[in-house]
Design a protein around this motif. Structure first.
Motif, PDB file in Angstrom:
ATOM      1  N   THR A  81      45.389  51.931  28.563  1.00 12.57           N
ATOM      2  CA  THR A  81      44.740  52.336  26.610  1.00 12.57           C
ATOM      3  C   THR A  81      44.559  53.736  26.498  1.00 12.57           C
ATOM      4  O   THR A  81      45.408  54.462  27.461  1.00 12.57           O
ATOM      5  CB  THR A  81      43.349  52.057  27.184  1.00 12.57           C
ATOM      6  OG1 THR A  81      42.733  52.791  28.372  1.00 12.57           O
ATOM      7  CG2 THR A  81      43.142  50.503  27.032  1.00 12.57           C
ATOM      8  N   GLY A  82      44.531  54.600  25.770  1.00 13.26           N
ATOM      9  CA  GLY A  82      44.408  55.802  25.626  1.00 13.26           C
ATOM     10  C   GLY A  82      42.444  56.933  24.646  1.00 13.26           C
ATOM     11  O   GLY A  82      41.808  56.107  25.429  1.00 13.26           O
ATOM     12  N   SER A  83      43.227  57.347  24.026  1.00 12.57           N
ATOM     13  CA  SER A  83      42.582  58.214  23.472  1.00 12.57           C
ATOM     14  C   SER A  83      42.491  57.992  22.050  1.00 12.57           C
ATOM     15  O   SER A  83      43.877  58.179  21.638  1.00 12.57           O
ATOM     16  CB  SER A  83      42.031  59.740  24.359  1.00 12.57           C
ATOM     17  OG  SER A  83      42.900  60.257  24.264  1.00 12.57           O
ATOM     18  N   SER A  91      40.713  61.755   6.586  1.00 12.64           N
ATOM     19  CA  SER A  91      41.903  62.187   6.687  1.00 12.64           C
ATOM     20  C   SER A  91      42.319  61.205   8.004  1.00 12.64           C
ATOM     21  O   SER A  91      43.519  60.891   8.562  1.00 12.64           O
ATOM     22  CB  SER A  91      42.730  63.628   7.456  1.00 12.64           C
ATOM     23  OG  SER A  91      42.409  64.742   6.512  1.00 12.64           O
ATOM     24  N   GLY A  92      41.660  60.655   9.118  1.00 16.84           N
ATOM     25  CA  GLY A  92      42.113  59.154   9.598  1.00 16.84           C
ATOM     26  C   GLY A  92      41.944  60.006  11.488  1.00 16.84           C
ATOM     27  O   GLY A  92      42.043  60.540  11.572  1.00 16.84           O
ATOM     28  N   TYR A  93      42.886  58.857  11.938  1.00 14.76           N
ATOM     29  CA  TYR A  93      43.284  58.996  13.313  1.00 14.76           C
ATOM     30  C   TYR A  93      44.278  59.431  13.926  1.00 14.76           C
ATOM     31  O   TYR A  93      44.376  57.909  13.897  1.00 14.76           O
ATOM     32  CB  TYR A  93      41.626  57.790  14.048  1.00 14.76           C
ATOM     33  CG  TYR A  93      39.839  58.631  14.093  1.00 14.76           C
ATOM     34  CD1 TYR A  93      39.397  59.228  14.406  1.00 14.76           C
ATOM     35  CD2 TYR A  93      40.011  58.033  12.262  1.00 14.76           C
ATOM     36  CE1 TYR A  93      38.187  58.882  14.431  1.00 14.76           C
ATOM     37  CE2 TYR A  93      38.482  58.128  12.082  1.00 14.76           C
ATOM     38  CZ  TYR A  93      37.462  58.610  12.690  1.00 14.76           C
ATOM     39  OH  TYR A  93      36.047  59.067  11.837  1.00 14.76           O
ATOM     40  N   GLU A  94      44.633  60.440  15.323  1.00 14.06           N
ATOM     41  CA  GLU A  94      45.533  60.343  15.435  1.00 14.06           C
ATOM     42  C   GLU A  94      45.104  59.389  16.831  1.00 14.06           C
ATOM     43  O   GLU A  94      44.222  60.176  18.072  1.00 14.06           O
ATOM     44  CB  GLU A  94      46.193  61.176  16.227  1.00 14.06           C
ATOM     45  CG  GLU A  94      45.918  61.821  14.420  1.00 14.06           C
ATOM     46  CD  GLU A  94      47.172  61.447  13.182  1.00 14.06           C
ATOM     47  OE1 GLU A  94      47.683  60.818  13.545  1.00 14.06           O
ATOM     48  OE2 GLU A  94      46.190  61.653  12.768  1.00 14.06           O
ATOM     49  N   ASN A  95      45.974  57.967  17.740  1.00 15.92           N
ATOM     50  CA  ASN A  95      45.960  57.388  18.800  1.00 15.92           C
ATOM     51  C   ASN A  95      46.782  58.008  20.040  1.00 15.92           C
ATOM     52  O   ASN A  95      47.671  57.882  19.600  1.00 15.92           O
ATOM     53  CB  ASN A  95      45.398  55.786  18.612  1.00 15.92           C
ATOM     54  CG  ASN A  95      44.194  55.915  17.750  1.00 15.92           C
ATOM     55  OD1 ASN A  95      43.220  56.010  17.706  1.00 15.92           O
ATOM     56  ND2 ASN A  95      45.128  55.867  15.680  1.00 15.92           N
TER      57      ASN A  95
END
Length: 445
Positions: A81-83, A91-95
């Motif tokens: 898992t990460g962040s 603009s959305g989310y970078e995972n």
């Protein structure tokens, strides 16, 4: 390079419609009113052969950021898992998830997402060879690829990486999506479309990058306040800066090893005297000298390859005169050339100029080798012609500088760098038909 323009209303509608098509969920079983499809899935190297970064985009926040992975596509038995990070919610989310403890030279399969909001399709990557072990490999290299006018290059790269599997991974030397060449409300759209067009490659091999001028901001008053200073670029890509001791703590400048080669990404946009954008990311030159010195003393390192965006040597009309670099190229020469020479850099690959050019091995404009056998000086390659809405740059100076070995501006193209224990073999291909346009081989005994 930079020529501003905005898209017509009809073209805008067409682009948004196209984006809606590519964003249809791949897994119909997961699709529901709560489904948030993972898109723009890509991987990059970490600080060792046992590490990989996995990054993807979601339009909305998800309760967790999870990667399921394993050495069999039917048994993704490992979980990490990460962040998540968002420049601005609209603009959305970078995972981002970092995988560790991987086995070198091993193919892994993986899926990303969240069990609560949806999991994407299965992709794959192959980890780097073990430290100290030589394995021949091939890297695709190019710069200045937007969404429009790049279809031939995109098709060639996707075929070489994901279908023919003749390319091990990709290095994009700046000017990535050209979202800043469009209306402000299309900035995110163009980023997303660019990722989707290259998803077949990104889902099969690592995609390494360096910053170009088109990554600086959206170039519009409506979005400059939150997009400037390479904010979107650093959110969307995770490169091994911390692992390589870079003070940038971002994807601006970093290094990593692969097989017998040390790769270095520098920022030609920031953090050296005369840089076109403000110094923000740390003491790049001190870090670079320390990094190159260490690489030059490493018995496992046969080659040193440096990439950046803007050229040091280019015979395009605004970058040199009578063979002497001008403007930003002169600043790059003053900041970097002595370090390249001192620590034995073999080749410097850049974009920015929308054409192709390579030099003979050269140092200080006039020290020029006549061949590529055991050269004393680096070779410089410009390959900024992957295709974008600004078109090609044919305006070479009429007088050929003595250091310029080959110039070409009639078609888009890309390079393949083939690395062995004794040779760096460079081939430049036309994108329209895949034909070989230029090649040379650096040989070391």
């Amino acid at each position: 390079m930079q020529r501003k323009g905005v898209l017509s209303t009809l073209a805008t509608v067409a682009l948004v419609a196209a984006l809606a098509t590519v964003l249809v969920p791949q897994n119909s079983e997961a699709a529901s009113s709560d489904y948030i499809p993972p898109t723009a899935v890509h991987t990059s190297f970490g600080g060792s052969p046992s590490e990989i970064y996995v990054v993807w985009h979601t339009s909305l926040p998800t309760p967790d950021q999870t990667v399921w992975y394993g050495t069999s596509s039917s048994n993704l038995n490992l979980v990490a898992t990460g962040s998540s990070f968002s420049v601005i919610a609209s603009s959305g989310y970078e995972n981002t998830v970092k995988l560790t403890g991987l086995t070198p030279s091993t193919k892994y399969y993986f899926q990303v997402g969240s069990k609560q909001t949806g999991i994407g399709q299965t992709w794959s990557f192959v980890t780097a060879p073990p430290t100290g072990k030589y394995v021949p490999f091939t890297v695709a290299m190019y710069g200045d690829m937007g969404v429009t006018e790049s279809v031939h290059t995109v098709n060639q790269i996707n075929a070489l990486v994901s279908s023919k599997k003749t390319v091990d991974w990709v290095y994009h030397v700046g000017d990535i999506g050209y979202g800043d060449d469009y209306a402000a409300d299309l900035y995110d759209v163009m980023w997303n479309m660019w990722f989707e067009y290259l998803q077949p490659s990104m889902g099969a091999a690592q995609y390494m990058v360096c910053p170009g001028n088109h990554e600086y901001s959206c170039e519009h008053s409506d979005c400059n306040s939150y997009s400037q200073n390479f904010t979107f670029y650093n959110a969307k890509f995770k490169m091994p800066s911390v692992e390589s001791g870079s003070p940038s703590n971002s994807s601006m400048f970093f290094s990593f090893d692969y097989s017998n080669t040390h790769f270095v990404s520098i920022s030609t946009e920031t953090d050296y005297p005369g840089a076109p954008f403000p110094p923000t990311f740390g003491d790049q030159l001190t870090w670079l000298e320390t990094d190159l010195q260490k690489a030059s003393q490493n018995p496992n390192t046969k080659w040193i390859v440096v990439v950046g965006h803007r050229p040091l040597y280019s015979s395009y009309e605004t970058f040199s005169l009578d063979g002497r670099p001008l403007g930003t190229s002169k600043s790059i020469q003053s900041a970097f050339e002595d370090l390249f020479y001192k620590y034995g850099v073999d080749i410097f690959v850049v974009g920015h100029v929308h054409s192709y050019e390579r030099t003979f091995p050269v140092y200080k404009d006039t020290n020029i080798a006549s061949n590529y056998t055991n050269p004393k000086y680096p070779t410089y390659v410009v390959v900024g012609c992957a295709g974008n809405k600004e078109g090609l740059d044919p305006l070479f100076q009429p007088i050929h500088p003595k250091w310029s070995a080959k110039r070409y501006s009639r078609d888009q193209g890309f390079g393949l760098l083939n690395v062995t224990d004794t040779q760096l073999a460079w081939n430049f291909y036309r994108s329209s038909d895949g034909g070989l346009e230029d090649s040379f081989v650096i040989t070391k005994n």
